[in-house]
Design a protein around this motif. Structure first.
Motif, PDB file in Angstrom:
ATOM      1  N   ALA A 228       0.832  -1.204   0.000  1.00  0.00           N
ATOM      2  CA  ALA A 228       0.000   0.000   0.000  1.00  0.00           C
ATOM      3  C   ALA A 228       0.869   1.258   0.000  1.00  0.00           C
ATOM      4  O   ALA A 228       0.526   2.248  -0.681  1.00  0.00           O
ATOM      5  CB  ALA A 228      -0.926   0.001   1.209  1.00  0.00           C
ATOM      6  N   ASP A 229       1.971   1.237   0.713  1.00  0.00           N
ATOM      7  CA  ASP A 229       2.882   2.385   0.723  1.00  0.00           C
ATOM      8  C   ASP A 229       3.495   2.609  -0.658  1.00  0.00           C
ATOM      9  O   ASP A 229       3.594   3.750  -1.120  1.00  0.00           O
ATOM     10  CB  ASP A 229       3.992   2.201   1.759  1.00  0.00           C
ATOM     11  CG  ASP A 229       3.467   2.277   3.182  1.00  0.00           C
ATOM     12  OD1 ASP A 229       2.643   3.161   3.466  1.00  0.00           O
ATOM     13  OD2 ASP A 229       3.895   1.443   4.006  1.00  0.00           O
ATOM     14  N   ARG A 230       3.909   1.538  -1.319  1.00  0.00           N
ATOM     15  CA  ARG A 230       4.478   1.661  -2.662  1.00  0.00           C
ATOM     16  C   ARG A 230       3.434   2.208  -3.635  1.00  0.00           C
ATOM     17  O   ARG A 230       3.734   3.069  -4.462  1.00  0.00           O
ATOM     18  CB  ARG A 230       5.027   0.321  -3.155  1.00  0.00           C
ATOM     19  CG  ARG A 230       6.226  -0.177  -2.373  1.00  0.00           C
ATOM     20  CD  ARG A 230       6.935  -1.344  -3.046  1.00  0.00           C
ATOM     21  NE  ARG A 230       6.074  -2.394  -3.532  1.00  0.00           N
ATOM     22  CZ  ARG A 230       5.703  -3.482  -2.841  1.00  0.00           C
ATOM     23  NH1 ARG A 230       6.136  -3.637  -1.584  1.00  0.00           N
ATOM     24  NH2 ARG A 230       4.927  -4.391  -3.376  1.00  0.00           N
ATOM     25  N   TYR A 231       2.201   1.737  -3.511  1.00  0.00           N
ATOM     26  CA  TYR A 231       1.126   2.192  -4.389  1.00  0.00           C
ATOM     27  C   TYR A 231       0.867   3.690  -4.205  1.00  0.00           C
ATOM     28  O   TYR A 231       0.736   4.435  -5.178  1.00  0.00           O
ATOM     29  CB  TYR A 231      -0.153   1.391  -4.115  1.00  0.00           C
ATOM     30  CG  TYR A 231      -1.337   1.867  -4.907  1.00  0.00           C
ATOM     31  CD1 TYR A 231      -1.472   1.543  -6.249  1.00  0.00           C
ATOM     32  CD2 TYR A 231      -2.319   2.654  -4.305  1.00  0.00           C
ATOM     33  CE1 TYR A 231      -2.563   1.991  -6.985  1.00  0.00           C
ATOM     34  CE2 TYR A 231      -3.411   3.111  -5.037  1.00  0.00           C
ATOM     35  CZ  TYR A 231      -3.529   2.772  -6.372  1.00  0.00           C
ATOM     36  OH  TYR A 231      -4.590   3.228  -7.095  1.00  0.00           O
ATOM     37  N   LEU A 232       0.811   4.134  -2.969  1.00  0.00           N
ATOM     38  CA  LEU A 232       0.552   5.548  -2.690  1.00  0.00           C
ATOM     39  C   LEU A 232       1.673   6.424  -3.249  1.00  0.00           C
ATOM     40  O   LEU A 232       1.411   7.462  -3.866  1.00  0.00           O
ATOM     41  CB  LEU A 232       0.403   5.779  -1.187  1.00  0.00           C
ATOM     42  CG  LEU A 232       0.111   7.212  -0.745  1.00  0.00           C
ATOM     43  CD1 LEU A 232      -1.157   7.751  -1.387  1.00  0.00           C
ATOM     44  CD2 LEU A 232       0.003   7.278   0.772  1.00  0.00           C
ATOM     45  N   VAL A 233       2.914   6.015  -3.062  1.00  0.00           N
ATOM     46  CA  VAL A 233       4.041   6.768  -3.601  1.00  0.00           C
ATOM     47  C   VAL A 233       3.936   6.830  -5.123  1.00  0.00           C
ATOM     48  O   VAL A 233       4.109   7.895  -5.731  1.00  0.00           O
ATOM     49  CB  VAL A 233       5.387   6.158  -3.162  1.00  0.00           C
ATOM     50  CG1 VAL A 233       6.551   6.770  -3.926  1.00  0.00           C
ATOM     51  CG2 VAL A 233       5.585   6.333  -1.663  1.00  0.00           C
ATOM     52  N   LYS A 234       3.644   5.705  -5.737  1.00  0.00           N
ATOM     53  CA  LYS A 234       3.532   5.649  -7.193  1.00  0.00           C
ATOM     54  C   LYS A 234       2.496   6.647  -7.703  1.00  0.00           C
ATOM     55  O   LYS A 234       2.735   7.390  -8.656  1.00  0.00           O
ATOM     56  CB  LYS A 234       3.160   4.225  -7.618  1.00  0.00           C
ATOM     57  CG  LYS A 234       3.101   4.011  -9.102  1.00  0.00           C
ATOM     58  CD  LYS A 234       2.722   2.579  -9.400  1.00  0.00           C
ATOM     59  CE  LYS A 234       3.620   2.041 -10.459  1.00  0.00           C
ATOM     60  NZ  LYS A 234       3.454   0.629 -10.711  1.00  0.00           N
ATOM     61  N   ARG A 235       1.335   6.684  -7.059  1.00  0.00           N
ATOM     62  CA  ARG A 235       0.273   7.612  -7.480  1.00  0.00           C
ATOM     63  C   ARG A 235       0.675   9.067  -7.281  1.00  0.00           C
ATOM     64  O   ARG A 235       0.452   9.905  -8.147  1.00  0.00           O
ATOM     65  CB  ARG A 235      -1.012   7.302  -6.728  1.00  0.00           C
ATOM     66  CG  ARG A 235      -1.651   5.999  -7.202  1.00  0.00           C
ATOM     67  CD  ARG A 235      -3.033   5.831  -6.668  1.00  0.00           C
ATOM     68  NE  ARG A 235      -3.797   7.059  -6.694  1.00  0.00           N
ATOM     69  CZ  ARG A 235      -4.886   7.268  -7.405  1.00  0.00           C
ATOM     70  NH1 ARG A 235      -5.333   6.316  -8.180  1.00  0.00           N
ATOM     71  NH2 ARG A 235      -5.541   8.402  -7.339  1.00  0.00           N
ATOM     72  N   ARG A 236       1.244   9.382  -6.127  1.00  0.00           N
ATOM     73  CA  ARG A 236       1.644  10.774  -5.848  1.00  0.00           C
ATOM     74  C   ARG A 236       2.712  11.252  -6.835  1.00  0.00           C
ATOM     75  O   ARG A 236       2.659  12.374  -7.324  1.00  0.00           O
ATOM     76  CB  ARG A 236       2.177  10.911  -4.432  1.00  0.00           C
ATOM     77  CG  ARG A 236       1.153  10.709  -3.365  1.00  0.00           C
ATOM     78  CD  ARG A 236       0.538  12.006  -2.960  1.00  0.00           C
ATOM     79  NE  ARG A 236      -0.324  11.751  -1.816  1.00  0.00           N
ATOM     80  CZ  ARG A 236      -1.301  12.527  -1.457  1.00  0.00           C
ATOM     81  NH1 ARG A 236      -1.544  13.618  -2.133  1.00  0.00           N
ATOM     82  NH2 ARG A 236      -2.049  12.235  -0.423  1.00  0.00           N
ATOM     83  N   LEU A 237       3.697  10.418  -7.088  1.00  0.00           N
ATOM     84  CA  LEU A 237       4.772  10.819  -7.992  1.00  0.00           C
ATOM     85  C   LEU A 237       4.272  10.941  -9.426  1.00  0.00           C
ATOM     86  O   LEU A 237       4.676  11.864 -10.148  1.00  0.00           O
ATOM     87  CB  LEU A 237       5.940   9.843  -7.911  1.00  0.00           C
ATOM     88  CG  LEU A 237       6.653   9.761  -6.564  1.00  0.00           C
ATOM     89  CD1 LEU A 237       7.842   8.823  -6.650  1.00  0.00           C
ATOM     90  CD2 LEU A 237       7.071  11.125  -6.052  1.00  0.00           C
TER      91      LEU A 237
END
Length: 139
Positions: free
Chosen positions: A12-21
């Motif tokens: 979930a942390d990787r997914y959130l970073v991916k979306r924000r970036l």
């Protein structure tokens, strides 16, 4: 565009970073690693995804992961770079939910670590990542 990788066992942390970036439009597609060992395997084997040409790779490193933690991964990465004779083409930011003051102090002591970002990823975190990257690359 800034090349970026994340080393974090939290999907979930990787997914959130991916979306924000992706929303910022200033970063290349996120390269994801679910453990320090997976990242080091690719790095030591010369896999193209961890080499970015002339631009340093911005690495978001979690601290608390099963197996090798973030600090152990960074120490091994430093050793691999020294032994290989390759220039260190990385810029590391700790990206963690750890509020442990010892983790923060340890991160400050290691010159390879250029910043400490708290989870979850927010818009101001993305801006800070870009500022740190630009400042380090301009030097």
């Amino acid at each position: 565009m800034i090349p970026v990788a994340i080393v974090d066992d939290g999907e979930a942390d990787r997914y959130l970073v991916k979306r924000r970036l992706a929303r910022s439009g200033k970063f290349e597609e996120l390269i994801e690693f679910s453990s320090g060992d997976r990242f080091l395997d690719e790095f030591s084997n010369g896999v193209a995804s961890v080499y970015t040409g002339n631009l340093p790779l911005l690495i978001l490193m979690d601290i608390n992961m099963p197996g090798r933690d973030g600090f152990q991964t960074i120490e091994e990465l430093s050793l691999l770079v020294r032994e290989s004779g390759r220039p260190d083409n990385t810029l590391i930011l700790m990206y963690t939910s750890s509020l442990n003051i010892r983790d923060q102090e340890r991160a400050k002591e290691l010159s390879i670590i250029k910043g400490y970002l708290a989870k979850p990823m927010r818009n101001d975190s993305v801006e800070r990542m870009e500022q740190i990257y630009r400042a380090c690359c301009a030097a």
